[in-house]
Design an enzyme around this catalytic site. Structure first.
Site, mmCIF file in Angstrom:
data_model
loop_
_atom_site.group_PDB
_atom_site.id
_atom_site.type_symbol
_atom_site.label_atom_id
_atom_site.label_comp_id
_atom_site.label_asym_id
_atom_site.label_seq_id
_atom_site.Cartn_x
_atom_site.Cartn_y
_atom_site.Cartn_z
ATOM 1 N N ASP A 159 9.231 25.485 -34.656
ATOM 2 C CA ASP A 159 10.325 25.669 -35.596
ATOM 3 C C ASP A 159 9.826 25.271 -36.989
ATOM 4 O O ASP A 159 8.838 24.547 -37.120
ATOM 5 C CB ASP A 159 11.509 24.796 -35.172
ATOM 6 C CG ASP A 159 12.660 24.866 -36.154
ATOM 7 O OD1 ASP A 159 13.047 25.988 -36.533
ATOM 8 O OD2 ASP A 159 13.144 23.800 -36.564
ATOM 9 N N CYS A 217 3.435 1.693 2.754
ATOM 10 C CA CYS A 217 4.707 1.002 2.538
ATOM 11 C C CYS A 217 5.643 1.865 1.687
ATOM 12 O O CYS A 217 6.840 1.983 1.973
ATOM 13 C CB CYS A 217 4.474 -0.343 1.847
ATOM 14 S SG CYS A 217 3.370 -1.463 2.719
ATOM 15 N N CYS A 220 0.842 -1.196 0.000
ATOM 16 C CA CYS A 220 0.000 0.000 0.000
ATOM 17 C C CYS A 220 0.871 1.238 0.000
ATOM 18 O O CYS A 220 2.103 1.163 0.056
ATOM 19 C CB CYS A 220 -0.942 0.011 1.208
ATOM 20 S SG CYS A 220 -0.079 0.154 2.792
#
Length: 779
Positions: free
Chosen positions: A452, A31, A28
């Site tokens: 460009d 952790c 989870c």
């Protein structure tokens, strides 16, 4: 005397390194936060942990070794190791070590046994009419192995976290199972629930003691059953989100055929070196980036660049590693190997993008860090409240256990990484490489795009855009053949464009090999010579008044388009006018139109002269043009737009664009551009299709929308279900099912990105757009 200053101390050199670790035991977001916090306590160490991939990307000084990192992760209660390298082909015969497949089989076996034992307990506990004499003892016998062995992974991880002072999702599940089973055991042996003939009603609400002994064996088996099933489905779904990245990795060839004096032999790709030659048969993948030495074929690049059409290659052409040879036998010289190949760079970019976190995910992680302790506090408070209110102790335990089980930090931890896994993988399939989640966030918010010209809006190569022959003269094909014959002796870009155009028009190669006599080249003017019995000159046009119709109009049209006009004279008579220029990409107008439809403001910035820039801008209906712009001018333009409050993206492909790309809020590089441009960019368009810019914006908006939906669900779910469980409206078994469904909904929502398709805007009419095909006029 005034003391002389000593030499300035040399700056300390910090050898920064990045290490990727595979972390085991995380379930989870709590952790994840614990691993990141533990690693962050080391001097100079910063870590990003991804719950979906189970990997930690750690930046650390050389003084901190990999062993130190692994020890720190293990001290937090998890496992850590370096990712295993791909095995060599010769090693395939050796027995493989136990890996993820073995763990998956063990989990599948655990889930199957748990389900077989749990289903009778659930049915008997929830249907009073089926409760036979001594049914409760059968349920206890069936529930004991589930609560002890079936839920063992949760108990082990909870105890490991307890030893390290950490509480995670496993702590909640373990406490829920232990409390339910322990109360049921007490009720059976000491509370009178073991009396033969006892029946138990099924109720969701806490009630005042009614004299009936309640068992909660259905919660003791239902919680591990639903959580195990949910995590298995979640793991399969999470694996699906990374399918595109695995597909990229699988494109890499494992071995390759190299020619030898007595034929050929196959060697591992890892032994291939730059300069080595290798063979690619029809249907095989190109082993690594290289140049075709012999043979001709068509390469399928669809899985690498998103280009749908096969690319014809021959001697001297580039071959991209991972492409599929769909034609003849090719002999290729290796130009890049290993991590330097385009496929490796693409894979690395996708992996890097999946390790980062959005700003909103960092907020979710901060919440998750205190989530489990807060839930434990709420559970104890609920237990005390119901006991104090006079509710049956068993009902109070039910509510407290339901709070433990229903809370779900998993959804918080999975909200962003699963969406990024799916989106970046899908982007790679579409030829869009995003450097990280921060780039996605910026891409979503840009409102101005500086484009460009050369190599971005145009092909970057000089080509013939129009050929106009005089009325009553030689036909266009004859003029093209004579001009190409003479121009073969010149290295000028205009000459190469004309000769290339002759080959593209499939003229007989033998007709282009006739000798040319009396060839002369005049710098700044053109060339002339005698070919096929005719005196041919290819020059810039002079006085237009002496040219026959419609040649003067052709010269003026070419100059208005920003192209170069070239006059072909045969035996003293002007016969035709070529318009030569850097042609716009066929999709340029539609791509720019899509950007406008997305609410973005296009700006053209080019180093070309003003006439060419205005012509291109006119074709694309771009109103803001900056011509003859040097690299520093482009950077200044970006600063000016930012000072005006604009969020600027720059699209470019050359070294001259690198400064502007780096300075912009978001840099987008064409994949065919220079390494400097790609290195400075946040997004790289591998696909040779300018509409990928609009697709990238749409993908960013969809991805961040998905992440916000995931997090909204994750937060909302907990805000609604935890109070419901606290007041007794959810029993632990239903709470476990709801918790598993929460994570599955988040992952399932992310999986929708795998099937995302760019939805193009309505085809726009080009008012006076560039010629997609060469215009041939003979009047």
């Amino acid at each position: 005397m005034t003391p002389q200053p000593g030499p300035a101390p040399a700056p300390q050199q910090t050898d920064e390194r990045t290490t990727t670790l595979t972390v085991g035991g995380m379930t989870c977001a709590a952790c994840v936060g614990r691993v990141e916090k533990k690693l962050g306590r080391l001097d100079g160490v910063a870590a990003l942990v991804n719950l979906a991939t189970g990997r930690a990307t750690v930046s650390h000084p050389a003084a901190v070794s990999v062993t130190d990192l692994i020890t720190t992760v293990e001290a937090a209660g998890f496992t850590a190791e370096l990712p295993e390298p791909e095995p060599e082909p010769e090693a395939d015969a050796r027995p493989a070590p136990a890996g993820p497949d073995d763990a998956a089989r063990a989990e599948r076996h655990r889930l199957l046994v748990t389900a077989l034992l749990s289903l009778p307990v659930l049915v008997l506990s929830m249907v009073p009419g089926w409760q036979f004499r001594n049914w409760q003892w059968l349920c206890f016998v069936l529930a004991a192995p589930v609560a002890l062995w079936g839920a063992a992974p949760f108990h082990v991880r909870a105890l490991r976290g307890l030893r390290h002072g950490a509480a995670t999702m496993d702590t909640l599940v373990s406490l829920g199972v232990a409390a339910s089973f322990s109360w049921s055991a007490y009720a059976l042996f000491l509370g009178g629930a073991g009396t033969p003939g006892m029946t138990m009603p099924f109720s969701l609400l806490p009630t005042v003691g009614d004299g009936v002994a309640h068992l909660y064996l259905e919660a003791a088996v239902g919680v591990p059953l639903f959580v195990l099933a949910g995590r298995r489905m979640e793991a399969r779904a999470r694996r699906g989100t990374g399918a595109a990245l695995r597909a990229l990795a699988e494109l890499a060839a494992k071995d390759v055929a190299v020619p030898t004096s007595d034929g050929e032999r196959r060697i591992p790709v890892s032994r291939l070196r730059v300069g080595d030659r290798f063979l690619v048969r029809p249907g095989e993948r190109v082993a690594t980036d290289g140049t075709v030495v012999e043979g001709s074929s068509a390469l399928d690049l669809s899985l690498i660049t998103g280009e749908s059409r096969p690319v014809e290659v021959g001697p001297g052409a580039a071959a991209v590693g991972g492409a599929v040879n769909s034609g003849g036998l090719l002999e290729v010289r290796a130009e890049a190997v290993g991590a330097d190949t385009q496929l490796a760079r693409i894979t690395r970019l996708v992996e890097d993008a999946q390790t980062g976190k959005t700003k909103v995910q960092r907020l979710a992680d901060a919440v998750a860090a205190v989530f489990v302790p807060a839930v434990l506090t709420v559970s104890v408070t609920v237990l005390g409240f119901w006991l104090g209110a006079g509710a049956d102790p068993q009902a109070a335990v039910t509510a407290a256990v339901a709070v433990l089980v229903v809370a779900c930090p998993c959804a918080l931890g999975l909200a962003t990484p699963t969406a990024l896994l799916a989106a970046t993988g899908r982007g790679a399939q579409l030829g869009i490489l995003v450097r990280g989640p921060e780039a996605l966030e910026r891409l979503r918010h840009v409102d101005t795009v500086v484009l460009d010209k050369t190599g971005t809006l145009t092909t970057g190569q000089m080509g013939v855009t129009a050929l106009t022959a005089r009325s009553g003269g030689l036909d266009a094909t004859a003029v093209l053949r004579l001009a190409a014959l003479v121009e073969q002796g010149s290295e000028h870009p205009l000459a190469r464009a004309i000769t290339a155009h002759a080959r593209e028009r499939h003229l007989d190669p033998k007709q282009l090999l006739l000798p040319v006599r009396d060839f002369t080249a005049t710098p700044g003017h053109g060339v002339e010579g005698t070919a096929d019995g005719h005196r041919v000159s290819v020059t810039r046009p002079g006085d237009l008044d002496g040219l026959p119709a419609p040649l003067p109009e052709a010269v003026r049209s070419a100059e208005a388009d920003g192209h170069t006009a070239v006059l072909v004279t045969v035996d003293g008579t002007p016969e035709a006018v070529f318009a030569v220029g850097d042609a716009l990409r066929p999709d340029s107008y539609r791509a720019v139109d899509h950007l406008r439809r997305l609410g973005l403001r296009p700006v053209l910035a080019t180093g070309d002269r003003a006439a060419t820039a205005r012509a291109v801008a006119g074709h694309l209906a771009v109103t803001e043009v900056h011509a003859e712009a040097r690299p520093e001018d482009k950077a200044d333009l970006v600063r000016t737009l930012q000072e005006q409050g604009r969020r600027v993206a720059v699209v470019g492909d050359g070294v001259n664009d690198a400064a502007a790309l780096a300075l912009a809020d978001l840099g987008i590089a064409m994949g065919s551009g220079t390494d400097a441009a790609i290195g400075a960019a946040d997004v790289t368009l591998v696909r040779e299709d300018l509409q990928a810019i609009a697709d990238a914006v749409r993908l960013a908006r969809r991805t961040l929308g998905t992440i916000r939906t995931n997090l909204g669900w994750a937060f909302g779910y907990n805000l609604i279900t935890v109070p419901l469980a606290a007041v007794g409206l959810l029993n632990p078994m239903l709470a476990a099912a709801a918790m598993s469904a929460s994570s599955l909904l988040v992952v399932g929502n992310s999986l929708r990105l795998r099937a995302w398709r760019p939805r193009g805007a309505t085809t726009a009419r080009r008012p006076h757009g560039p010629r997609a095909q060469t215009r041939w006029e003979t009047t």
